[in-house]
Design a protein around this motif. Structure first.
Motif, PDB file in Angstrom:
ATOM      1  N   SER A   5      50.811  28.299  41.100  1.00 44.69           N
ATOM      2  CA  SER A   5      49.776  28.938  41.915  1.00 44.69           C
ATOM      3  C   SER A   5      48.614  27.968  42.085  1.00 44.69           C
ATOM      4  CB  SER A   5      49.248  30.210  41.248  1.00 44.69           C
ATOM      5  OG  SER A   5      50.265  31.179  41.115  1.00 44.69           O
ATOM      6  N   VAL A   6      47.947  28.085  43.197  1.00 50.38           N
ATOM      7  CA  VAL A   6      46.721  27.326  43.431  1.00 50.38           C
ATOM      8  C   VAL A   6      45.567  28.320  43.406  1.00 50.38           C
ATOM      9  CG1 VAL A   6      45.424  25.893  45.048  1.00 50.38           C
ATOM     10  CG2 VAL A   6      47.898  25.570  44.791  1.00 50.38           C
ATOM     11  N   THR A   7      44.605  28.079  42.539  1.00 49.90           N
ATOM     12  CA  THR A   7      43.465  28.979  42.449  1.00 49.90           C
ATOM     13  C   THR A   7      42.194  28.282  42.937  1.00 49.90           C
ATOM     14  OG1 THR A   7      42.775  28.353  40.199  1.00 49.90           O
ATOM     15  CG2 THR A   7      44.482  30.035  40.401  1.00 49.90           C
ATOM     16  N   ALA A   8      41.361  29.051  43.597  1.00 51.41           N
ATOM     17  CA  ALA A   8      40.020  28.583  43.942  1.00 51.41           C
ATOM     18  C   ALA A   8      39.097  29.163  42.886  1.00 51.41           C
ATOM     19  CB  ALA A   8      39.632  29.069  45.340  1.00 51.41           C
ATOM     20  N   GLN A   9      38.754  28.364  41.890  1.00 51.90           N
ATOM     21  CA  GLN A   9      37.961  28.886  40.781  1.00 51.90           C
ATOM     22  C   GLN A   9      36.970  27.856  40.275  1.00 51.90           C
ATOM     23  OE1 GLN A   9      39.645  29.318  36.669  1.00 51.90           O
ATOM     24  NE2 GLN A   9      41.614  28.948  37.680  1.00 51.90           N
ATOM     25  N   ASN A  10      36.007  28.372  39.540  1.00 52.54           N
ATOM     26  CA  ASN A  10      35.015  27.530  38.884  1.00 52.54           C
ATOM     27  C   ASN A  10      34.831  28.052  37.468  1.00 52.54           C
ATOM     28  OD1 ASN A  10      33.326  29.828  39.231  1.00 52.54           O
ATOM     29  ND2 ASN A  10      32.702  29.074  41.242  1.00 52.54           N
ATOM     30  N   THR A  11      33.691  27.802  36.853  1.00 58.18           N
ATOM     31  CA  THR A  11      33.520  28.211  35.461  1.00 58.18           C
ATOM     32  C   THR A  11      33.220  29.695  35.298  1.00 58.18           C
ATOM     33  OG1 THR A  11      31.157  27.661  35.480  1.00 58.18           O
ATOM     34  CG2 THR A  11      32.691  25.915  34.790  1.00 58.18           C
ATOM     35  N   TYR A  12      32.902  30.399  36.399  1.00 59.57           N
ATOM     36  CA  TYR A  12      32.532  31.803  36.241  1.00 59.57           C
ATOM     37  C   TYR A  12      33.317  32.790  37.098  1.00 59.57           C
ATOM     38  CZ  TYR A  12      29.626  31.236  40.474  1.00 59.57           C
ATOM     39  OH  TYR A  12      29.187  30.983  41.741  1.00 59.57           O
ATOM     40  N   GLU A  13      34.133  32.311  38.035  1.00 57.10           N
ATOM     41  CA  GLU A  13      34.887  33.268  38.841  1.00 57.10           C
ATOM     42  C   GLU A  13      36.111  32.615  39.466  1.00 57.10           C
ATOM     43  OE1 GLU A  13      32.725  34.755  42.184  1.00 57.10           O
ATOM     44  OE2 GLU A  13      32.163  32.754  42.897  1.00 57.10           O
ATOM     45  N   VAL A  20      32.487  20.064  27.682  1.00 58.03           N
ATOM     46  CA  VAL A  20      31.671  19.481  28.749  1.00 58.03           C
ATOM     47  C   VAL A  20      30.691  20.537  29.239  1.00 58.03           C
ATOM     48  CG1 VAL A  20      31.703  18.285  30.954  1.00 58.03           C
ATOM     49  CG2 VAL A  20      33.644  18.059  29.397  1.00 58.03           C
ATOM     50  N   LYS A  21      29.409  20.308  28.992  1.00 60.77           N
ATOM     51  CA  LYS A  21      28.387  21.299  29.330  1.00 60.77           C
ATOM     52  C   LYS A  21      28.066  21.240  30.822  1.00 60.77           C
ATOM     53  CE  LYS A  21      27.661  22.401  24.917  1.00 60.77           C
ATOM     54  NZ  LYS A  21      28.452  21.420  24.192  1.00 60.77           N
ATOM     55  N   LEU A  22      28.861  21.948  31.599  1.00 58.17           N
ATOM     56  CA  LEU A  22      28.594  22.008  33.028  1.00 58.17           C
ATOM     57  C   LEU A  22      28.995  23.374  33.565  1.00 58.17           C
ATOM     58  CD1 LEU A  22      31.665  21.672  34.284  1.00 58.17           C
ATOM     59  CD2 LEU A  22      31.208  19.264  34.001  1.00 58.17           C
ATOM     60  N   GLY A  23      28.511  23.671  34.773  1.00 52.26           N
ATOM     61  CA  GLY A  23      28.819  24.940  35.400  1.00 52.26           C
ATOM     62  C   GLY A  23      27.893  26.056  34.961  1.00 52.26           C
ATOM     63  N   LYS A  24      28.010  27.197  35.643  1.00 57.57           N
ATOM     64  CA  LYS A  24      27.160  28.356  35.395  1.00 57.57           C
ATOM     65  C   LYS A  24      27.817  29.395  34.492  1.00 57.57           C
ATOM     66  CE  LYS A  24      25.168  27.872  40.040  1.00 57.57           C
ATOM     67  NZ  LYS A  24      25.053  28.513  41.375  1.00 57.57           N
ATOM     68  N   GLY A  25      29.090  29.197  34.180  1.00 54.86           N
ATOM     69  CA  GLY A  25      29.805  30.186  33.390  1.00 54.86           C
ATOM     70  C   GLY A  25      30.299  29.633  32.069  1.00 54.86           C
ATOM     71  N   TYR A  26      31.605  29.816  31.799  1.00 56.78           N
ATOM     72  CA  TYR A  26      32.214  29.302  30.575  1.00 56.78           C
ATOM     73  C   TYR A  26      32.496  27.807  30.771  1.00 56.78           C
ATOM     74  CZ  TYR A  26      32.994  34.236  29.521  1.00 56.78           C
ATOM     75  OH  TYR A  26      32.827  35.583  29.289  1.00 56.78           O
TER      76      TYR A  26
END
Length: 451
Positions: A38-46, A244-250
Protein backbone atom coordinates in the motif's frame (compact mmCIF):
# COMPACT_ATOMS: atom_id res chain seq x y z
CA UNK A 1 25.40 -10.75 1.53
CA UNK A 2 22.22 -11.79 3.36
CA UNK A 3 19.00 -10.60 1.74
CA UNK A 4 15.92 -9.54 3.70
CA UNK A 5 12.53 -8.80 2.18
CA UNK A 6 9.89 -6.45 3.57
CA UNK A 7 6.31 -6.90 2.39
CA UNK A 8 4.64 -3.79 3.73
CA UNK A 9 3.19 -0.35 3.10
CA UNK A 10 5.06 2.82 2.22
CA UNK A 11 5.11 5.73 4.69
CA UNK A 12 5.57 9.04 2.86
CA UNK A 13 6.85 10.52 6.15
CA UNK A 14 9.71 8.00 6.13
CA UNK A 15 9.27 6.96 9.78
CA UNK A 16 7.57 3.58 9.42
CA UNK A 17 6.74 1.00 6.77
CA UNK A 18 9.21 -0.10 4.12
CA UNK A 19 11.22 3.11 4.60
CA UNK A 20 11.97 2.22 8.23
CA UNK A 21 12.54 -1.42 7.30
CA UNK A 22 15.14 -0.60 4.66
CA UNK A 23 17.02 1.71 7.03
CA UNK A 24 17.07 -1.11 9.57
CA UNK A 25 18.21 -3.73 7.08
CA UNK A 26 21.06 -1.55 5.82
CA UNK A 27 22.16 -0.63 9.33
CA UNK A 28 22.30 -4.29 10.36
CA UNK A 29 24.30 -5.35 7.32
CA UNK A 30 21.72 -7.09 5.15
CA UNK A 31 20.56 -6.18 1.66
CA UNK A 32 16.96 -5.03 1.71
CA UNK A 33 14.38 -5.72 -0.99
CA UNK A 34 10.71 -4.75 -0.99
CA UNK A 35 7.22 -5.66 -2.05
CA UNK A 36 4.99 -2.65 -1.46
CA UNK A 37 1.43 -3.50 -0.45
CA UNK A 38 0.00 0.00 0.00
CA UNK A 39 1.05 3.58 -0.54
CA UNK A 40 0.06 5.92 2.26
CA UNK A 41 0.02 9.69 2.35
CA UNK A 42 1.05 10.21 5.95
CA UNK A 43 3.17 12.26 8.28
CA UNK A 44 3.92 12.12 12.00
CA UNK A 45 0.36 12.89 13.09
CA UNK A 46 -2.10 11.65 10.47
CA UNK A 47 -2.76 9.40 7.50
CA UNK A 48 -4.46 11.38 4.75
CA UNK A 49 -4.90 8.69 2.13
CA UNK A 50 -4.25 5.00 1.46
CA UNK A 51 -3.88 3.41 -1.95
CA UNK A 52 -3.67 -0.40 -1.97
CA UNK A 53 -1.47 -2.03 -4.56
CA UNK A 54 -3.29 -4.67 -6.65
CA UNK A 55 -2.64 -8.12 -5.13
CA UNK A 56 -1.18 -9.49 -8.37
CA UNK A 57 1.41 -6.69 -8.40
CA UNK A 58 2.30 -7.54 -4.78
CA UNK A 59 2.81 -11.15 -5.88
CA UNK A 60 4.96 -10.17 -8.85
CA UNK A 61 7.16 -7.93 -6.69
CA UNK A 62 7.93 -10.82 -4.34
CA UNK A 63 8.51 -13.27 -7.18
CA UNK A 64 10.79 -10.84 -9.02
CA UNK A 65 13.25 -10.45 -6.17
CA UNK A 66 13.12 -14.04 -4.91
CA UNK A 67 13.59 -15.60 -8.37
CA UNK A 68 16.61 -13.42 -9.03
CA UNK A 69 18.39 -12.88 -5.72
CA UNK A 70 16.79 -15.26 -3.28
CA UNK A 71 15.58 -14.20 0.17
CA UNK A 72 17.11 -15.32 3.47
CA UNK A 73 14.23 -13.99 5.60
CA UNK A 74 11.18 -11.80 5.13
CA UNK A 75 8.73 -9.77 7.16
CA UNK A 76 5.22 -8.52 6.66
CA UNK A 77 3.87 -5.22 7.87
CA UNK A 78 0.77 -3.42 6.59
CA UNK A 79 -1.21 -5.87 4.43
CA UNK A 80 -4.45 -3.87 4.27
CA UNK A 81 -6.91 -6.49 2.98
CA UNK A 82 -7.74 -10.17 2.65
CA UNK A 83 -6.73 -10.41 -1.01
CA UNK A 84 -3.18 -9.26 -0.26
CA UNK A 85 -2.96 -11.59 2.75
CA UNK A 86 -3.93 -14.57 0.57
CA UNK A 87 -1.45 -13.68 -2.16
CA UNK A 88 1.37 -13.27 0.36
CA UNK A 89 0.43 -16.55 2.00
CA UNK A 90 0.58 -18.36 -1.33
CA UNK A 91 4.01 -16.97 -2.21
CA UNK A 92 5.50 -17.60 1.25
CA UNK A 93 4.31 -21.23 1.10
CA UNK A 94 5.93 -21.65 -2.29
CA UNK A 95 9.34 -20.22 -1.35
CA UNK A 96 9.45 -21.29 2.32
CA UNK A 97 11.72 -18.52 3.66
CA UNK A 98 11.65 -17.61 7.37
CA UNK A 99 8.86 -15.10 7.96
CA UNK A 100 8.35 -12.46 10.64
CA UNK A 101 4.73 -11.35 10.85
CA UNK A 102 4.25 -7.88 12.30
CA UNK A 103 0.43 -7.82 12.53
CA UNK A 104 -0.07 -4.13 11.75
CA UNK A 105 -3.72 -3.39 12.50
CA UNK A 106 -3.90 0.31 13.33
CA UNK A 107 -1.71 3.40 13.01
CA UNK A 108 -0.78 5.53 16.03
CA UNK A 109 -3.19 8.13 14.69
CA UNK A 110 -6.02 5.58 15.02
CA UNK A 111 -6.50 4.79 11.31
CA UNK A 112 -7.19 1.10 10.58
CA UNK A 113 -4.38 -0.34 8.43
CA UNK A 114 -5.95 -3.78 8.10
CA UNK A 115 -9.65 -4.03 7.33
CA UNK A 116 -11.43 -5.58 10.33
CA UNK A 117 -12.88 -8.24 8.03
CA UNK A 118 -9.34 -9.35 7.15
CA UNK A 119 -8.20 -10.08 10.72
CA UNK A 120 -9.62 -13.61 10.57
CA UNK A 121 -7.67 -14.24 7.35
CA UNK A 122 -4.49 -13.03 9.02
CA UNK A 123 -5.10 -15.54 11.81
CA UNK A 124 -6.10 -18.35 9.47
CA UNK A 125 -3.58 -18.04 6.65
CA UNK A 126 -0.49 -16.05 7.55
CA UNK A 127 0.21 -16.47 11.28
CA UNK A 128 0.55 -20.28 10.87
CA UNK A 129 3.47 -19.58 8.50
CA UNK A 130 5.23 -17.20 10.89
CA UNK A 131 8.65 -18.00 12.26
CA UNK A 132 7.96 -15.14 14.68
CA UNK A 133 4.83 -13.06 15.19
CA UNK A 134 5.35 -9.69 16.91
CA UNK A 135 2.10 -8.04 18.14
CA UNK A 136 1.94 -5.25 20.67
CA UNK A 137 -0.58 -5.64 23.48
CA UNK A 138 -3.50 -4.11 21.57
CA UNK A 139 -2.81 -6.27 18.53
CA UNK A 140 -2.42 -9.39 20.68
CA UNK A 141 -5.79 -8.72 22.32
CA UNK A 142 -7.51 -8.44 18.93
CA UNK A 143 -5.80 -11.55 17.57
CA UNK A 144 -6.42 -13.75 20.62
CA UNK A 145 -9.50 -12.18 22.31
CA UNK A 146 -7.51 -12.27 25.58
CA UNK A 147 -7.77 -9.23 27.86
CA UNK A 148 -4.15 -8.33 28.67
CA UNK A 149 -3.50 -6.55 31.96
CA UNK A 150 -0.11 -7.93 32.96
CA UNK A 151 2.72 -10.32 32.17
CA UNK A 152 0.67 -13.45 32.90
CA UNK A 153 -1.91 -12.36 30.33
CA UNK A 154 0.90 -11.68 27.85
CA UNK A 155 2.14 -15.23 28.37
CA UNK A 156 -1.33 -16.62 27.76
CA UNK A 157 -1.63 -14.61 24.53
CA UNK A 158 1.83 -15.63 23.31
CA UNK A 159 1.03 -19.28 23.97
CA UNK A 160 -2.26 -18.94 22.08
CA UNK A 161 -0.50 -17.47 19.04
CA UNK A 162 1.84 -20.47 18.93
CA UNK A 163 -0.22 -23.40 20.20
CA UNK A 164 -3.59 -22.43 18.68
CA UNK A 165 -2.84 -20.19 15.68
CA UNK A 166 0.34 -22.03 14.67
CA UNK A 167 3.23 -19.56 14.74
CA UNK A 168 6.62 -21.05 15.61
CA UNK A 169 7.38 -18.24 18.07
CA UNK A 170 5.57 -15.23 19.46
CA UNK A 171 6.83 -12.10 21.16
CA UNK A 172 4.27 -9.84 22.82
CA UNK A 173 5.63 -6.30 23.12
CA UNK A 174 4.85 -4.82 26.52
CA UNK A 175 5.72 -1.17 26.01
CA UNK A 176 2.09 -0.14 26.55
CA UNK A 177 1.90 -1.71 30.01
CA UNK A 178 2.28 0.57 33.01
CA UNK A 179 5.45 0.60 35.09
CA UNK A 180 9.06 1.65 34.70
CA UNK A 181 10.10 -1.27 32.49
CA UNK A 182 9.20 -2.39 28.98
CA UNK A 183 8.72 -6.14 29.30
CA UNK A 184 8.43 -8.30 26.18
CA UNK A 185 7.27 -11.89 26.54
CA UNK A 186 8.64 -14.54 24.17
CA UNK A 187 7.14 -18.01 23.76
CA UNK A 188 9.20 -20.47 21.72
CA UNK A 189 9.70 -24.23 21.86
CA UNK A 190 7.33 -24.46 24.83
CA UNK A 191 9.39 -22.04 26.94
CA UNK A 192 8.63 -18.48 28.06
CA UNK A 193 11.32 -15.80 28.22
CA UNK A 194 10.96 -12.22 29.42
CA UNK A 195 13.09 -9.44 27.93
CA UNK A 196 13.06 -6.46 30.27
CA UNK A 197 14.52 -2.99 29.69
CA UNK A 198 13.92 0.35 31.45
CA UNK A 199 11.38 2.53 29.67
CA UNK A 200 13.00 5.50 27.99
CA UNK A 201 11.72 8.74 26.61
CA UNK A 202 12.21 9.29 22.92
CA UNK A 203 10.48 8.91 19.58
CA UNK A 204 8.09 6.05 18.85
CA UNK A 205 6.80 6.36 15.28
CA UNK A 206 7.93 3.21 13.46
CA UNK A 207 8.85 1.26 16.60
CA UNK A 208 7.04 -1.93 15.59
CA UNK A 209 8.36 -1.81 12.04
CA UNK A 210 11.96 -1.39 13.15
CA UNK A 211 11.68 -4.13 15.78
CA UNK A 212 10.27 -6.70 13.35
CA UNK A 213 12.72 -5.63 10.64
CA UNK A 214 15.63 -6.09 13.04
CA UNK A 215 14.44 -9.61 13.90
CA UNK A 216 14.19 -10.32 10.16
CA UNK A 217 17.70 -9.03 9.53
CA UNK A 218 19.15 -11.21 12.29
CA UNK A 219 17.29 -14.29 11.00
CA UNK A 220 18.61 -13.53 7.50
CA UNK A 221 22.13 -13.59 8.93
CA UNK A 222 21.50 -17.04 10.40
CA UNK A 223 20.82 -16.01 14.01
CA UNK A 224 18.52 -18.17 16.14
CA UNK A 225 15.04 -16.98 17.05
CA UNK A 226 15.66 -16.02 20.69
CA UNK A 227 18.94 -14.29 19.98
CA UNK A 228 17.41 -12.44 17.02
CA UNK A 229 14.61 -11.09 19.23
CA UNK A 230 17.01 -10.01 22.00
CA UNK A 231 19.26 -8.22 19.51
CA UNK A 232 16.24 -6.54 17.93
CA UNK A 233 15.08 -5.33 21.35
CA UNK A 234 18.47 -3.73 21.97
CA UNK A 235 18.41 -2.21 18.49
CA UNK A 236 14.93 -0.67 18.74
CA UNK A 237 15.62 0.68 22.24
CA UNK A 238 18.55 2.66 20.87
CA UNK A 239 16.44 3.79 17.90
CA UNK A 240 13.79 5.13 20.30
CA UNK A 241 16.30 6.83 22.59
CA UNK A 242 17.99 8.66 19.72
CA UNK A 243 14.84 9.31 17.69
CA UNK A 244 14.63 12.11 15.16
CA UNK A 245 12.89 15.09 16.74
CA UNK A 246 10.81 16.34 13.85
CA UNK A 247 7.19 16.75 12.86
CA UNK A 248 4.12 17.82 14.82
CA UNK A 249 3.07 14.39 16.02
CA UNK A 250 4.85 11.16 17.00
CA UNK A 251 8.48 11.72 16.02
CA UNK A 252 10.16 8.80 14.20
CA UNK A 253 12.64 6.35 15.67
CA UNK A 254 16.20 6.47 14.36
CA UNK A 255 17.57 3.08 13.30
CA UNK A 256 20.65 4.77 11.83
CA UNK A 257 21.81 5.68 15.37
CA UNK A 258 23.06 2.09 15.75
CA UNK A 259 25.76 2.85 13.16
CA UNK A 260 26.06 6.61 13.37
CA UNK A 261 26.98 6.87 17.06
CA UNK A 262 30.00 4.52 16.79
CA UNK A 263 31.00 6.24 13.53
CA UNK A 264 30.78 9.69 15.12
CA UNK A 265 32.75 8.51 18.16
CA UNK A 266 35.50 7.27 15.87
CA UNK A 267 35.58 10.64 14.06
CA UNK A 268 35.76 12.54 17.36
CA UNK A 269 38.65 10.41 18.64
CA UNK A 270 40.52 10.75 15.36
CA UNK A 271 40.11 14.53 15.39
CA UNK A 272 41.36 14.67 18.97
CA UNK A 273 44.41 12.54 18.14
CA UNK A 274 45.36 14.88 15.30
CA UNK A 275 44.78 17.94 17.48
CA UNK A 276 46.89 16.46 20.30
CA UNK A 277 49.74 15.81 17.84
CA UNK A 278 49.46 19.42 16.66
CA UNK A 279 49.61 20.70 20.24
CA UNK A 280 52.56 18.51 21.19
CA UNK A 281 54.47 19.51 18.06
CA UNK A 282 54.10 23.16 19.15
CA UNK A 283 55.24 22.61 22.73
CA UNK A 284 57.57 25.60 22.56
CA UNK A 285 54.55 27.88 22.10
CA UNK A 286 52.18 26.22 24.57
CA UNK A 287 54.45 25.16 27.47
CA UNK A 288 54.33 28.44 29.39
CA UNK A 289 50.52 28.56 29.20
CA UNK A 290 49.82 25.21 30.84
CA UNK A 291 47.75 25.92 33.99
CA UNK A 292 48.59 24.56 37.43
CA UNK A 293 45.61 22.21 37.03
CA UNK A 294 47.03 21.17 33.63
CA UNK A 295 45.36 21.37 30.22
CA UNK A 296 42.69 19.38 28.52
CA UNK A 297 41.28 19.23 25.03
CA UNK A 298 37.73 17.99 24.50
CA UNK A 299 35.27 17.36 21.71
CA UNK A 300 31.62 16.33 21.90
CA UNK A 301 29.52 14.13 19.68
CA UNK A 302 27.10 16.02 17.40
CA UNK A 303 24.35 17.77 19.35
CA UNK A 304 21.68 15.13 18.68
CA UNK A 305 23.89 12.52 20.38
CA UNK A 306 25.47 14.68 23.10
CA UNK A 307 23.42 14.39 26.29
CA UNK A 308 25.95 14.24 29.10
CA UNK A 309 29.63 13.98 30.03
CA UNK A 310 30.03 10.48 28.64
CA UNK A 311 29.27 11.91 25.18
CA UNK A 312 32.30 14.23 25.33
CA UNK A 313 35.81 12.89 24.76
CA UNK A 314 38.90 14.39 26.38
CA UNK A 315 42.49 13.50 27.19
CA UNK A 316 42.66 10.85 29.92
CA UNK A 317 44.91 12.26 32.64
CA UNK A 318 45.03 15.66 30.90
CA UNK A 319 47.88 17.36 29.04
CA UNK A 320 50.87 18.15 31.27
CA UNK A 321 54.31 19.73 31.30
CA UNK A 322 56.89 17.06 30.53
CA UNK A 323 60.36 18.54 30.75
CA UNK A 324 60.67 21.15 28.06
CA UNK A 325 57.53 20.13 26.23
CA UNK A 326 53.87 19.20 26.77
CA UNK A 327 52.50 15.69 26.62
CA UNK A 328 49.11 14.01 26.71
CA UNK A 329 49.17 11.61 29.69
CA UNK A 330 46.68 9.20 28.15
CA UNK A 331 44.64 8.66 24.99
CA UNK A 332 41.50 10.59 24.06
CA UNK A 333 38.65 8.90 25.88
CA UNK A 334 34.93 9.54 26.22
CA UNK A 335 34.01 10.70 29.72
CA UNK A 336 37.59 11.73 30.55
CA UNK A 337 36.74 15.39 31.21
CA UNK A 338 34.34 17.07 33.62
CA UNK A 339 34.99 20.80 33.73
CA UNK A 340 35.79 21.53 30.10
CA UNK A 341 33.15 19.04 28.93
CA UNK A 342 30.49 20.87 30.93
CA UNK A 343 31.49 24.13 29.26
CA UNK A 344 31.15 22.62 25.79
CA UNK A 345 27.79 20.97 26.53
CA UNK A 346 26.38 24.22 27.84
CA UNK A 347 27.65 26.20 24.86
CA UNK A 348 26.16 23.60 22.48
CA UNK A 349 22.70 24.38 23.85
CA UNK A 350 22.95 27.66 21.95
CA UNK A 351 25.55 26.85 19.30
CA UNK A 352 25.47 23.12 18.49
CA UNK A 353 28.14 23.56 15.84
CA UNK A 354 30.74 24.52 18.50
CA UNK A 355 31.75 21.12 19.84
CA UNK A 356 35.33 21.47 21.12
CA UNK A 357 37.49 23.41 23.56
CA UNK A 358 41.03 23.63 24.94
CA UNK A 359 42.04 25.45 28.12
CA UNK A 360 45.15 27.46 29.06
CA UNK A 361 46.09 29.61 32.04
CA UNK A 362 44.77 33.15 32.06
CA UNK A 363 46.96 35.73 30.35
CA UNK A 364 45.94 39.32 29.73
CA UNK A 365 48.26 39.36 26.71
CA UNK A 366 46.45 36.40 25.15
CA UNK A 367 43.08 38.12 25.61
CA UNK A 368 44.39 41.28 23.97
CA UNK A 369 45.79 39.32 21.02
CA UNK A 370 42.50 37.44 20.65
CA UNK A 371 40.58 40.69 20.40
CA UNK A 372 43.12 42.09 17.93
CA UNK A 373 42.68 39.01 15.73
CA UNK A 374 38.93 39.54 15.70
CA UNK A 375 37.95 36.63 17.94
CA UNK A 376 34.70 36.92 19.89
CA UNK A 377 35.71 37.14 23.57
CA UNK A 378 33.57 37.03 26.70
CA UNK A 379 34.00 36.27 30.39
CA UNK A 380 32.31 35.57 33.70
CA UNK A 381 33.25 36.53 37.25
CA UNK A 382 33.15 33.60 39.67
CA UNK A 383 32.80 36.04 42.57
CA UNK A 384 29.31 36.87 41.24
CA UNK A 385 28.13 33.27 41.40
CA UNK A 386 24.80 33.10 43.30
CA UNK A 387 24.71 31.07 46.50
CA UNK A 388 22.01 28.78 45.12
CA UNK A 389 24.32 27.88 42.24
CA UNK A 390 27.30 27.30 44.55
CA UNK A 391 25.24 24.81 46.55
CA UNK A 392 24.69 22.58 43.50
CA UNK A 393 27.60 20.28 42.64
CA UNK A 394 28.87 20.96 39.11
CA UNK A 395 26.62 23.98 38.47
CA UNK A 396 29.31 26.68 38.41
CA UNK A 397 30.60 26.16 34.89
CA UNK A 398 27.19 25.99 33.15
CA UNK A 399 26.21 29.13 35.06
CA UNK A 400 29.42 30.87 33.98
CA UNK A 401 28.99 29.97 30.32
CA UNK A 402 25.42 31.28 30.41
CA UNK A 403 26.61 34.58 31.93
CA UNK A 404 29.38 34.91 29.35
CA UNK A 405 26.98 34.27 26.48
CA UNK A 406 24.56 36.84 27.82
CA UNK A 407 27.34 39.47 27.70
CA UNK A 408 27.73 39.00 23.93
CA UNK A 409 24.01 38.62 23.13
CA UNK A 410 24.38 34.87 22.80
CA UNK A 411 26.66 35.06 19.78
CA UNK A 412 29.08 32.17 19.32
CA UNK A 413 32.27 32.87 21.34
CA UNK A 414 35.81 31.92 20.42
CA UNK A 415 37.05 32.53 23.96
CA UNK A 416 35.47 32.58 27.40
CA UNK A 417 37.68 33.37 30.38
CA UNK A 418 37.33 33.92 34.11
CA UNK A 419 39.69 35.48 36.68
CA UNK A 420 39.27 32.76 39.27
CA UNK A 421 38.15 32.94 42.89
CA UNK A 422 39.36 31.70 46.26
CA UNK A 423 41.19 28.45 45.44
CA UNK A 424 40.18 28.63 41.77
CA UNK A 425 42.80 29.27 39.11
CA UNK A 426 42.04 31.91 36.42
CA UNK A 427 41.47 30.23 33.07
CA UNK A 428 40.95 30.77 29.35
CA UNK A 429 38.82 28.37 27.32
CA UNK A 430 39.28 28.44 23.55
CA UNK A 431 36.31 27.00 21.61
CA UNK A 432 36.10 25.58 18.11
CA UNK A 433 33.89 23.62 15.78
CA UNK A 434 36.15 20.63 16.34
CA UNK A 435 39.33 19.89 18.26
CA UNK A 436 41.63 20.90 15.40
CA UNK A 437 39.78 24.19 15.04
CA UNK A 438 40.11 24.97 18.77
CA UNK A 439 43.86 24.14 18.78
CA UNK A 440 44.44 26.11 15.57
CA UNK A 441 42.87 29.21 17.16
CA UNK A 442 45.06 28.79 20.23
CA UNK A 443 48.24 28.39 18.20
CA UNK A 444 47.39 31.36 16.01
CA UNK A 445 47.14 33.57 19.12
CA UNK A 446 50.35 32.23 20.64
CA UNK A 447 52.26 32.71 17.38
CA UNK A 448 50.98 36.26 17.19
CA UNK A 449 52.20 36.83 20.74
CA UNK A 450 55.66 35.56 19.87
CA UNK A 451 56.16 38.04 17.04
Amino acid sequence: MPIALTIAGSDSGGGAGVEADLKTFATLGVYGVVAITSVTAQNTYEIRAIHDIPPDIVRKQIEAVVDDMGVDAAKTGMLSNSEIIKVVTDVVKRYSFPLVVDPVLRAKSGVELLRPTAIDDLRKYLIPLATVVTPNINEAERLTSIDIRGVDDMKEAAKYLVDVLGAKAAVIKGGHLGGDYAIDVIYYDGVFKEVKTPKISGCTHGTGCVFSAAITAELAKGEGVIRAIIKAKEFVTKAIEWGVKLGKGYCPVNPIAWLEIPAQKYKVLEDLRKAIELLESNSDLVLNYVPEVQMNLVMALPKKYAKDLKDVAGVLGRIVRYGDRIKAVGPPTFGASRHLAKAVLKLMEYHPEVRAAVNIRYSEEVIEVAKRLGYKVSFYDRREEPEEVKRVEGATIPWGIEVALRRINYEAPDIIYHLGDWGKEPMINVFGRDALDAVSKLLRMLKELKK
